[in-house]
Design a protein around this motif. Structure first.
Motif, PDB file in Angstrom:
ATOM      1  N   GLY A   1       0.794  -1.214   0.000  1.00  9.43           N
ATOM      2  CA  GLY A   1       0.000   0.000   0.000  1.00  9.43           C
ATOM      3  C   GLY A   1       0.825   1.260   0.000  1.00  9.43           C
ATOM      4  O   GLY A   1       0.312   2.359   0.258  1.00  9.43           O
ATOM      5  N   SER A   2       2.102   1.128  -0.331  1.00  5.09           N
ATOM      6  CA  SER A   2       3.014   2.269  -0.262  1.00  5.09           C
ATOM      7  C   SER A   2       3.422   2.748  -1.643  1.00  5.09           C
ATOM      8  O   SER A   2       3.481   1.966  -2.591  1.00  5.09           O
ATOM      9  CB  SER A   2       4.270   1.878   0.522  1.00  5.09           C
ATOM     10  N   ARG A   3       3.725   4.016  -1.717  1.00  7.93           N
ATOM     11  CA  ARG A   3       4.245   4.645  -2.931  1.00  7.93           C
ATOM     12  C   ARG A   3       5.404   5.559  -2.554  1.00  7.93           C
ATOM     13  O   ARG A   3       5.439   6.118  -1.461  1.00  7.93           O
ATOM     14  CB  ARG A   3       3.155   5.462  -3.639  1.00  7.93           C
ATOM     15  N   ARG A   4       6.290   5.701  -3.500  1.00  4.76           N
ATOM     16  CA  ARG A   4       7.437   6.575  -3.281  1.00  4.76           C
ATOM     17  C   ARG A   4       7.711   7.316  -4.581  1.00  4.76           C
ATOM     18  O   ARG A   4       7.609   6.730  -5.657  1.00  4.76           O
ATOM     19  CB  ARG A   4       8.662   5.763  -2.860  1.00  4.76           C
ATOM     20  N   TYR A   5       8.070   8.596  -4.473  1.00  7.11           N
ATOM     21  CA  TYR A   5       8.340   9.413  -5.653  1.00  7.11           C
ATOM     22  C   TYR A   5       9.649  10.166  -5.500  1.00  7.11           C
ATOM     23  O   TYR A   5      10.030  10.564  -4.396  1.00  7.11           O
ATOM     24  CB  TYR A   5       7.219  10.438  -5.870  1.00  7.11           C
ATOM     25  N   ALA A   6      10.294  10.374  -6.608  1.00  6.89           N
ATOM     26  CA  ALA A   6      11.447  11.264  -6.614  1.00  6.89           C
ATOM     27  C   ALA A   6      10.958  12.684  -6.324  1.00  6.89           C
ATOM     28  O   ALA A   6       9.843  13.062  -6.713  1.00  6.89           O
ATOM     29  CB  ALA A   6      12.140  11.217  -7.972  1.00  6.89           C
ATOM     30  N   ASP A   7      11.791  13.468  -5.655  1.00  5.17           N
ATOM     31  CA  ASP A   7      11.404  14.838  -5.313  1.00  5.17           C
ATOM     32  C   ASP A   7      11.020  15.640  -6.554  1.00  5.17           C
ATOM     33  O   ASP A   7      10.110  16.474  -6.517  1.00  5.17           O
ATOM     34  CB  ASP A   7      12.555  15.535  -4.588  1.00  5.17           C
ATOM     35  N   SER A   8      11.710  15.371  -7.651  1.00  4.87           N
ATOM     36  CA  SER A   8      11.510  16.162  -8.863  1.00  4.87           C
ATOM     37  C   SER A   8      10.148  15.941  -9.514  1.00  4.87           C
ATOM     38  O   SER A   8       9.719  16.746 -10.347  1.00  4.87           O
ATOM     39  CB  SER A   8      12.611  15.857  -9.876  1.00  4.87           C
ATOM     40  N   VAL A   9       9.464  14.847  -9.156  1.00  6.51           N
ATOM     41  CA  VAL A   9       8.167  14.561  -9.786  1.00  6.51           C
ATOM     42  C   VAL A   9       7.023  14.559  -8.781  1.00  6.51           C
ATOM     43  O   VAL A   9       5.866  14.393  -9.159  1.00  6.51           O
ATOM     44  CB  VAL A   9       8.196  13.213 -10.540  1.00  6.51           C
ATOM     45  N   GLN A  10       7.348  14.722  -7.506  1.00  6.01           N
ATOM     46  CA  GLN A  10       6.323  14.724  -6.454  1.00  6.01           C
ATOM     47  C   GLN A  10       5.238  15.749  -6.779  1.00  6.01           C
ATOM     48  O   GLN A  10       5.525  16.905  -7.090  1.00  6.01           O
ATOM     49  CB  GLN A  10       6.974  15.052  -5.107  1.00  6.01           C
ATOM     50  N   GLY A  11       3.990  15.307  -6.720  1.00  7.55           N
ATOM     51  CA  GLY A  11       2.874  16.193  -6.991  1.00  7.55           C
ATOM     52  C   GLY A  11       2.488  16.302  -8.459  1.00  7.55           C
ATOM     53  O   GLY A  11       1.427  16.841  -8.792  1.00  7.55           O
ATOM     54  N   ARG A  12       3.343  15.791  -9.337  1.00  9.96           N
ATOM     55  CA  ARG A  12       3.042  15.839 -10.775  1.00  9.96           C
ATOM     56  C   ARG A  12       2.803  14.450 -11.366  1.00  9.96           C
ATOM     57  O   ARG A  12       2.003  14.295 -12.287  1.00  9.96           O
ATOM     58  CB  ARG A  12       4.200  16.499 -11.540  1.00  9.96           C
ATOM     59  N   PHE A  13       3.514  13.459 -10.861  1.00  7.26           N
ATOM     60  CA  PHE A  13       3.399  12.093 -11.366  1.00  7.26           C
ATOM     61  C   PHE A  13       2.658  11.239 -10.344  1.00  7.26           C
ATOM     62  O   PHE A  13       2.730  11.481  -9.127  1.00  7.26           O
ATOM     63  CB  PHE A  13       4.778  11.489 -11.599  1.00  7.26           C
ATOM     64  N   SER A  14       1.991  10.202 -10.862  1.00  5.70           N
ATOM     65  CA  SER A  14       1.289   9.284  -9.984  1.00  5.70           C
ATOM     66  C   SER A  14       1.461   7.860 -10.508  1.00  5.70           C
ATOM     67  O   SER A  14       1.220   7.592 -11.691  1.00  5.70           O
ATOM     68  CB  SER A  14      -0.199   9.640  -9.923  1.00  5.70           C
ATOM     69  N   ILE A  15       1.872   6.955  -9.631  1.00  2.00           N
ATOM     70  CA  ILE A  15       2.051   5.560 -10.001  1.00  2.00           C
ATOM     71  C   ILE A  15       0.880   4.739  -9.474  1.00  2.00           C
ATOM     72  O   ILE A  15       0.387   4.982  -8.367  1.00  2.00           O
ATOM     73  CB  ILE A  15       3.398   5.005  -9.469  1.00  2.00           C
ATOM     74  N   SER A  16       0.426   3.787 -10.283  1.00  2.00           N
ATOM     75  CA  SER A  16      -0.659   2.907  -9.863  1.00  2.00           C
ATOM     76  C   SER A  16      -0.449   1.541 -10.516  1.00  2.00           C
ATOM     77  O   SER A  16       0.372   1.401 -11.423  1.00  2.00           O
ATOM     78  CB  SER A  16      -2.018   3.491 -10.245  1.00  2.00           C
ATOM     79  N   ARG A  17      -1.193   0.557 -10.049  1.00  2.00           N
ATOM     80  CA  ARG A  17      -1.018  -0.801 -10.561  1.00  2.00           C
ATOM     81  C   ARG A  17      -2.344  -1.534 -10.634  1.00  2.00           C
ATOM     82  O   ARG A  17      -3.279  -1.218  -9.884  1.00  2.00           O
ATOM     83  CB  ARG A  17      -0.038  -1.581  -9.694  1.00  2.00           C
ATOM     84  N   GLU A  18      -2.409  -2.492 -11.530  1.00  2.00           N
ATOM     85  CA  GLU A  18      -3.526  -3.427 -11.627  1.00  2.00           C
ATOM     86  C   GLU A  18      -2.940  -4.823 -11.506  1.00  2.00           C
ATOM     87  O   GLU A  18      -2.391  -5.362 -12.470  1.00  2.00           O
ATOM     88  CB  GLU A  18      -4.239  -3.290 -12.973  1.00  2.00           C
ATOM     89  N   ASN A  19      -3.036  -5.400 -10.329  1.00  2.00           N
ATOM     90  CA  ASN A  19      -2.438  -6.715 -10.094  1.00  2.00           C
ATOM     91  C   ASN A  19      -2.997  -7.787 -11.019  1.00  2.00           C
ATOM     92  O   ASN A  19      -2.253  -8.653 -11.496  1.00  2.00           O
ATOM     93  CB  ASN A  19      -2.634  -7.124  -8.645  1.00  2.00           C
ATOM     94  N   ALA A  20      -4.287  -7.736 -11.265  1.00  2.00           N
ATOM     95  CA  ALA A  20      -4.920  -8.764 -12.089  1.00  2.00           C
ATOM     96  C   ALA A  20      -4.363  -8.769 -13.504  1.00  2.00           C
ATOM     97  O   ALA A  20      -4.391  -9.794 -14.192  1.00  2.00           O
ATOM     98  CB  ALA A  20      -6.421  -8.555 -12.111  1.00  2.00           C
ATOM     99  N   LYS A  21      -3.863  -7.619 -13.934  1.00  2.00           N
ATOM    100  CA  LYS A  21      -3.308  -7.500 -15.286  1.00  2.00           C
ATOM    101  C   LYS A  21      -1.788  -7.433 -15.269  1.00  2.00           C
ATOM    102  O   LYS A  21      -1.165  -7.261 -16.326  1.00  2.00           O
ATOM    103  CB  LYS A  21      -3.859  -6.249 -15.978  1.00  2.00           C
ATOM    104  N   ASN A  22      -1.182  -7.545 -14.094  1.00  2.00           N
ATOM    105  CA  ASN A  22       0.267  -7.398 -13.963  1.00  2.00           C
ATOM    106  C   ASN A  22       0.756  -6.156 -14.706  1.00  2.00           C
ATOM    107  O   ASN A  22       1.716  -6.218 -15.488  1.00  2.00           O
ATOM    108  CB  ASN A  22       0.999  -8.640 -14.465  1.00  2.00           C
ATOM    109  N   THR A  23       0.093  -5.075 -14.438  1.00  2.00           N
ATOM    110  CA  THR A  23       0.359  -3.826 -15.141  1.00  2.00           C
ATOM    111  C   THR A  23       0.619  -2.704 -14.141  1.00  2.00           C
ATOM    112  O   THR A  23      -0.046  -2.625 -13.106  1.00  2.00           O
ATOM    113  CB  THR A  23      -0.833  -3.447 -16.037  1.00  2.00           C
TER     114      THR A  23
END
Length: 114
Positions: free
Chosen positions: A54-76
């Motif tokens: 349930g954790s996410r981590r971002y580089a300082d340079s992209v914090q607030g602009r980029f968002s990472i997400s995943r779909e386990n069922a699709k391995n994506t």
């Protein structure tokens, strides 16, 4: 054989958006962790964003602009990139940790220029 394939890169103007996708094939085991890295010309490969449990981590340079997400069922894994800047220009590569092994994609080019 596990293979990762990225897509969604391209040419975009500053302030624009892109959504990258990375799909893993050849496995039915969900990745323990997924991440996006980027590498500019003549530069080292840097972590952009990572997601595990349930954790996410971002580089300082992209914090607030980029968002990472995943779909386990699709391995994506996805990387939503907003408010893009010229300094975001790089090859973006995804990485997945599956059964303790690191797997990398070939990368997708992102170019931000007016």
């Amino acid at each position: 054989q596990v293979q990762l394939v990225e897509s969604g890169g391209g040419l975009v103007q500053p302030g624009g958006t892109l959504r990258l996708s990375c799909v893993a094939s050849g496995t039915i085991i969900s990745a323990t962790a997924m991440a996006w890295y980027r590498q500019g010309p003549g530069q080292q490969r840097d972590l952009v964003a990572a997601i595990w449990g349930g954790s996410r981590r971002y580089a300082d340079s992209v914090q607030g602009r980029f968002s990472i997400s995943r779909e386990n069922a699709k391995n994506t894994v996805y990387l939503q990139m907003n408010s893009l800047k010229p300094e975001d220009t790089a090859v973006y590569l995804c990485k997945m940790i599956i059964r303790g092994r690191d797997y990398w994609g070939q990368g997708t080019q992102v170019t931000v220029q007016g």
